[in-house]
Write a protein that holds these residues in place. Sequence first.
Motif, PDB file in Angstrom:
ATOM      1  N   UNK A   1       0.819  -1.211   0.000  1.00 36.36           N
ATOM      2  CA  UNK A   1       0.000   0.000   0.000  1.00 36.36           C
ATOM      3  C   UNK A   1       0.859   1.271   0.000  1.00 36.36           C
ATOM      4  N   UNK A   2       2.019   1.223   0.661  1.00 35.12           N
ATOM      5  CA  UNK A   2       2.818   2.446   0.820  1.00 35.12           C
ATOM      6  C   UNK A   2       3.486   2.880  -0.474  1.00 35.12           C
ATOM      7  N   UNK A   3       3.599   1.965  -1.431  1.00 35.28           N
ATOM      8  CA  UNK A   3       4.074   2.348  -2.754  1.00 35.28           C
ATOM      9  C   UNK A   3       5.562   2.229  -3.003  1.00 35.28           C
ATOM     10  N   UNK A   4       6.352   1.787  -2.031  1.00 39.23           N
ATOM     11  CA  UNK A   4       7.799   1.643  -2.235  1.00 39.23           C
ATOM     12  C   UNK A   4       8.075   0.655  -3.368  1.00 39.23           C
ATOM     13  N   UNK A   5       9.043   0.995  -4.208  1.00 34.51           N
ATOM     14  CA  UNK A   5       9.340   0.160  -5.372  1.00 34.51           C
ATOM     15  C   UNK A   5      10.845  -0.008  -5.531  1.00 34.51           C
ATOM     16  N   UNK A   6      11.247  -0.773  -6.556  1.00 34.55           N
ATOM     17  CA  UNK A   6      12.660  -1.056  -6.816  1.00 34.55           C
ATOM     18  C   UNK A   6      13.316  -1.739  -5.608  1.00 34.55           C
ATOM     19  N   UNK A   7      12.568  -2.588  -4.927  1.00 37.05           N
ATOM     20  CA  UNK A   7      13.054  -3.226  -3.706  1.00 37.05           C
ATOM     21  C   UNK A   7      13.917  -4.451  -4.008  1.00 37.05           C
ATOM     22  N   UNK A   8      14.915  -4.665  -3.179  1.00 38.65           N
ATOM     23  CA  UNK A   8      15.621  -5.938  -3.139  1.00 38.65           C
ATOM     24  C   UNK A   8      15.096  -6.685  -1.927  1.00 38.65           C
ATOM     25  N   UNK A   9      14.545  -7.869  -2.142  1.00 38.11           N
ATOM     26  CA  UNK A   9      13.924  -8.623  -1.058  1.00 38.11           C
ATOM     27  C   UNK A   9      14.730  -9.875  -0.759  1.00 38.11           C
ATOM     28  N   UNK A  10      14.996 -10.087   0.523  1.00 40.60           N
ATOM     29  CA  UNK A  10      15.693 -11.281   0.994  1.00 40.60           C
ATOM     30  C   UNK A  10      14.677 -12.138   1.736  1.00 40.60           C
ATOM     31  N   UNK A  11      14.459 -13.343   1.234  1.00 41.78           N
ATOM     32  CA  UNK A  11      13.463 -14.236   1.817  1.00 41.78           C
ATOM     33  C   UNK A  11      13.848 -15.667   1.499  1.00 41.78           C
ATOM     34  N   UNK A  12      13.262 -16.618   2.196  1.00 42.41           N
ATOM     35  CA  UNK A  12      13.568 -18.013   1.913  1.00 42.41           C
ATOM     36  C   UNK A  12      13.124 -18.421   0.516  1.00 42.41           C
ATOM     37  N   UNK A  13      11.967 -17.920   0.066  1.00 42.99           N
ATOM     38  CA  UNK A  13      11.498 -18.252  -1.280  1.00 42.99           C
ATOM     39  C   UNK A  13      11.053 -16.980  -2.001  1.00 42.99           C
ATOM     40  N   UNK A  14      10.362 -17.158  -3.124  1.00 46.39           N
ATOM     41  CA  UNK A  14       9.972 -15.994  -3.931  1.00 46.39           C
ATOM     42  C   UNK A  14       8.460 -15.829  -3.980  1.00 46.39           C
ATOM     43  N   UNK A  15       7.824 -16.101  -2.864  1.00 44.03           N
ATOM     44  CA  UNK A  15       6.393 -15.890  -2.770  1.00 44.03           C
ATOM     45  C   UNK A  15       5.583 -17.111  -3.156  1.00 44.03           C
ATOM     46  N   UNK A  16       4.374 -17.192  -2.595  1.00 42.35           N
ATOM     47  CA  UNK A  16       3.482 -18.316  -2.863  1.00 42.35           C
ATOM     48  C   UNK A  16       2.077 -17.808  -3.171  1.00 42.35           C
ATOM     49  N   UNK A  17       1.457 -18.407  -4.166  1.00 43.01           N
ATOM     50  CA  UNK A  17       0.069 -18.105  -4.459  1.00 43.01           C
ATOM     51  C   UNK A  17      -0.155 -16.645  -4.804  1.00 43.01           C
ATOM     52  N   UNK A  18      -1.167 -16.056  -4.182  1.00 43.42           N
ATOM     53  CA  UNK A  18      -1.553 -14.681  -4.473  1.00 43.42           C
ATOM     54  C   UNK A  18      -1.601 -13.831  -3.218  1.00 43.42           C
ATOM     55  N   UNK A  19      -0.681 -14.053  -2.302  1.00 43.56           N
ATOM     56  CA  UNK A  19      -0.679 -13.271  -1.079  1.00 43.56           C
ATOM     57  C   UNK A  19       0.752 -12.951  -0.655  1.00 43.56           C
ATOM     58  N   UNK A  20       0.867 -11.986   0.244  1.00 42.43           N
ATOM     59  CA  UNK A  20       2.166 -11.651   0.810  1.00 42.43           C
ATOM     60  C   UNK A  20       3.188 -11.231  -0.232  1.00 42.43           C
ATOM     61  N   UNK A  21       4.371 -11.819  -0.132  1.00 41.02           N
ATOM     62  CA  UNK A  21       5.475 -11.486  -1.029  1.00 41.02           C
ATOM     63  C   UNK A  21       5.100 -11.680  -2.494  1.00 41.02           C
ATOM     64  N   UNK A  22       4.294 -12.694  -2.791  1.00 40.71           N
ATOM     65  CA  UNK A  22       3.894 -12.944  -4.178  1.00 40.71           C
ATOM     66  C   UNK A  22       3.192 -11.730  -4.783  1.00 40.71           C
ATOM     67  N   UNK A  23       2.393 -11.030  -3.970  1.00 40.82           N
ATOM     68  CA  UNK A  23       1.705  -9.838  -4.472  1.00 40.82           C
ATOM     69  C   UNK A  23       2.678  -8.693  -4.734  1.00 40.82           C
ATOM     70  N   UNK A  24       3.681  -8.540  -3.868  1.00 42.28           N
ATOM     71  CA  UNK A  24       4.700  -7.517  -4.112  1.00 42.28           C
ATOM     72  C   UNK A  24       5.377  -7.747  -5.453  1.00 42.28           C
ATOM     73  N   UNK A  25       5.674  -9.014  -5.738  1.00 36.16           N
ATOM     74  CA  UNK A  25       6.309  -9.359  -7.007  1.00 36.16           C
ATOM     75  C   UNK A  25       5.350  -9.125  -8.161  1.00 36.16           C
ATOM     76  N   UNK A  26       4.108  -9.557  -8.026  1.00 35.35           N
ATOM     77  CA  UNK A  26       3.102  -9.381  -9.075  1.00 35.35           C
ATOM     78  C   UNK A  26       2.945  -7.918  -9.469  1.00 35.35           C
TER      79      UNK A  26
END
Length: 233
Positions: free
Chosen positions: A41-66
């Motif tokens: 919602x806050x609109x930050x972009x061009x992010x580098x994300x460190x996580x165990x995986x690259x998102x699942x389904x249609x929620x959380x990190x997956x939405x940021x990537x989408x």
Amino acid sequence: MLNFVESVQEAVAGIKDGSTVMIGGFGNAGQPFELIDALLECGATELTVVNNNAGQGDQGLALLIKEGRVKKMICSFPRQSDSWHFDAKYKAGQIELELVPQGNLAERIRAAGAGIGGFFTPTGYGTMLAEGKETRFLDGKWQVFETPIHADVALIKALKADGKGNLVYRKTARNFGPIMAAAAKHTIVQVSDIVPTGVLDPENIVTPGIFVNSIVKVAGSGLGTSTTAGKAA
């Protein structure tokens, strides 16, 4: 300084474009869904994300990537049956990937928090993951030099916090949270409960408050399930 904030939106408001953001969780366990929704919602972009995986389904990190907010992923498991948003972005050349074996990922994050300049490991030697990195023959085997992973911000989920910011976690939801809290310049935590200082057993405290900057209470956030982002109770 430790801040107890009223909403997840307020908690992530200072995250800037181009930030490196660590996000706790192993799959859905321990993933701070409400903080991620607020980051979207806050609109930050061009992010580098460190996580165990690259998102699942249609929620959380997956939405940021989408939504195209993530420029680069640093993770161990970028592809699985429901990682379709990452797959689509990667095949289209719209996201970068730094693939890191899981043990190396955990140790590189831990090294950042511990102030270690790097370490040698046999994991990855002789593969594409070692290309361009220093190698040495140590303890009877070839090893690869790995550097720490630092972050501007860590978003993590814990079960409870006390008035000093000390944290306890729920079972395996603990996973990457403690080392990410230590490796980031600014650590933002969502918890399901805030208790008076002294209530938590010191022997059970996993993350000391010295590593925590902002805390927001989100009902049910320590139970490993996603709830609607909003103001803390």
